[in-house]
Scaffold this active site. Sequence first.
Site, PDB file in Angstrom:
ATOM      1  N   SER A  99       0.871  -1.228   0.184  1.00 24.18           N
ATOM      2  CA  SER A  99      -0.051  -0.057   0.083  1.00 24.18           C
ATOM      3  C   SER A  99       0.778   1.153  -0.043  1.00 24.18           C
ATOM      4  O   SER A  99       1.716   1.533  -1.059  1.00 24.18           O
ATOM      5  CB  SER A  99      -0.992   0.114   1.218  1.00 24.18           C
ATOM      6  OG  SER A  99      -1.967   1.071   1.191  1.00 24.18           O
ATOM      7  N   ASP A 198      -9.975  -4.793  -4.557  1.00 26.66           N
ATOM      8  CA  ASP A 198      -9.453  -3.972  -3.514  1.00 26.66           C
ATOM      9  C   ASP A 198     -10.269  -2.739  -3.414  1.00 26.66           C
ATOM     10  O   ASP A 198     -10.495  -2.152  -4.104  1.00 26.66           O
ATOM     11  CB  ASP A 198      -7.949  -3.546  -3.995  1.00 26.66           C
ATOM     12  CG  ASP A 198      -7.146  -2.861  -2.978  1.00 26.66           C
ATOM     13  OD1 ASP A 198      -7.611  -1.990  -2.196  1.00 26.66           O
ATOM     14  OD2 ASP A 198      -5.905  -2.812  -3.100  1.00 26.66           O
ATOM     15  N   HIS A 227      -7.236  -5.789  -0.058  1.00 22.76           N
ATOM     16  CA  HIS A 227      -6.342  -4.917  -0.176  1.00 22.76           C
ATOM     17  C   HIS A 227      -4.963  -5.331   0.608  1.00 22.76           C
ATOM     18  O   HIS A 227      -3.928  -5.594   0.328  1.00 22.76           O
ATOM     19  CB  HIS A 227      -6.589  -3.711   0.623  1.00 22.76           C
ATOM     20  CG  HIS A 227      -5.457  -2.676   0.646  1.00 22.76           C
ATOM     21  ND1 HIS A 227      -4.931  -2.075  -0.526  1.00 22.76           N
ATOM     22  CD2 HIS A 227      -5.067  -1.993   1.546  1.00 22.76           C
ATOM     23  CE1 HIS A 227      -3.834  -1.274  -0.378  1.00 22.76           C
ATOM     24  NE2 HIS A 227      -3.951  -1.085   0.987  1.00 22.76           N
TER      25      HIS A 227
END
Length: 261
Positions: A99, A198, A227
């Site tokens: 991320s 996601d 995610h």
Amino acid sequence: MSSDQHGHLTLPGTSSVGVLVLHGFTSTTASVRDWARALHGAVDGAGAHPGVSVPLLPGHGTQWQDLAEQPWQAWRDAVDEQYWRLRRHHEHVVVCGLSMGGALALHTAARRDVAGVLLVNPALALVNRMARFSRLLSPAVPSLAGIASDIRSETALESAYDRTPLAAVAQLNVLMHRTVRTLPAVTAPTVVFRSDEDHVVSGDSAELVAQRSSGPVRVVALPNSYHVATLDHDAPLIERMSRDAVQRLSRGEDFLGGAPA
């Protein structure tokens, strides 16, 4: 929130490769520890392990108000510090990130000499389009509900803040924008693990890496994860492919699995 489980993790190694692993926004190192330990298993031909560093990024692992006070440069500088520590002991450095950690890994790869990049759902574009207005909204709305635990598995839980400070989202926006602009400077071979579904990061992120990076990019689909894929059903795939890539590098082979270097 702060504890040994969530803080800085160092796994010593003596091979030619050092590995820097970066966690995501509002999260802690707990979200990437299993990934880091798998990478530490990438032994070279002599059985030596890579050195692995997993820093707790500034403003994380305490309370969300601390994150609201951090400029994006603080995250960049913390990553740079760990990069140079690895470079003092290892010939090659591989940068990895989940991320926001993926954005920081790319930002580092654009500015430093790295031998490979491993990304899990890197944050270059967000699903929530309102995030772009965070700088304007933050004085009136200090925080919103947390974004943690976007995980398909019903048994996994991400350790992260239960609130998302909008001031920090504004800084994340700056980081993402600057990282996208520097993608042409990324020449290292890159693997992007991308979840089919996601709810935090847009699929445009992986496409931006593939289209704008100057080096070779391989996108690997994660059909059974959301995610935080490092804690989800596809974590074993991420760990195996990442370990194999670092192991090939440490043995003088191609990072992406091509002909020997």
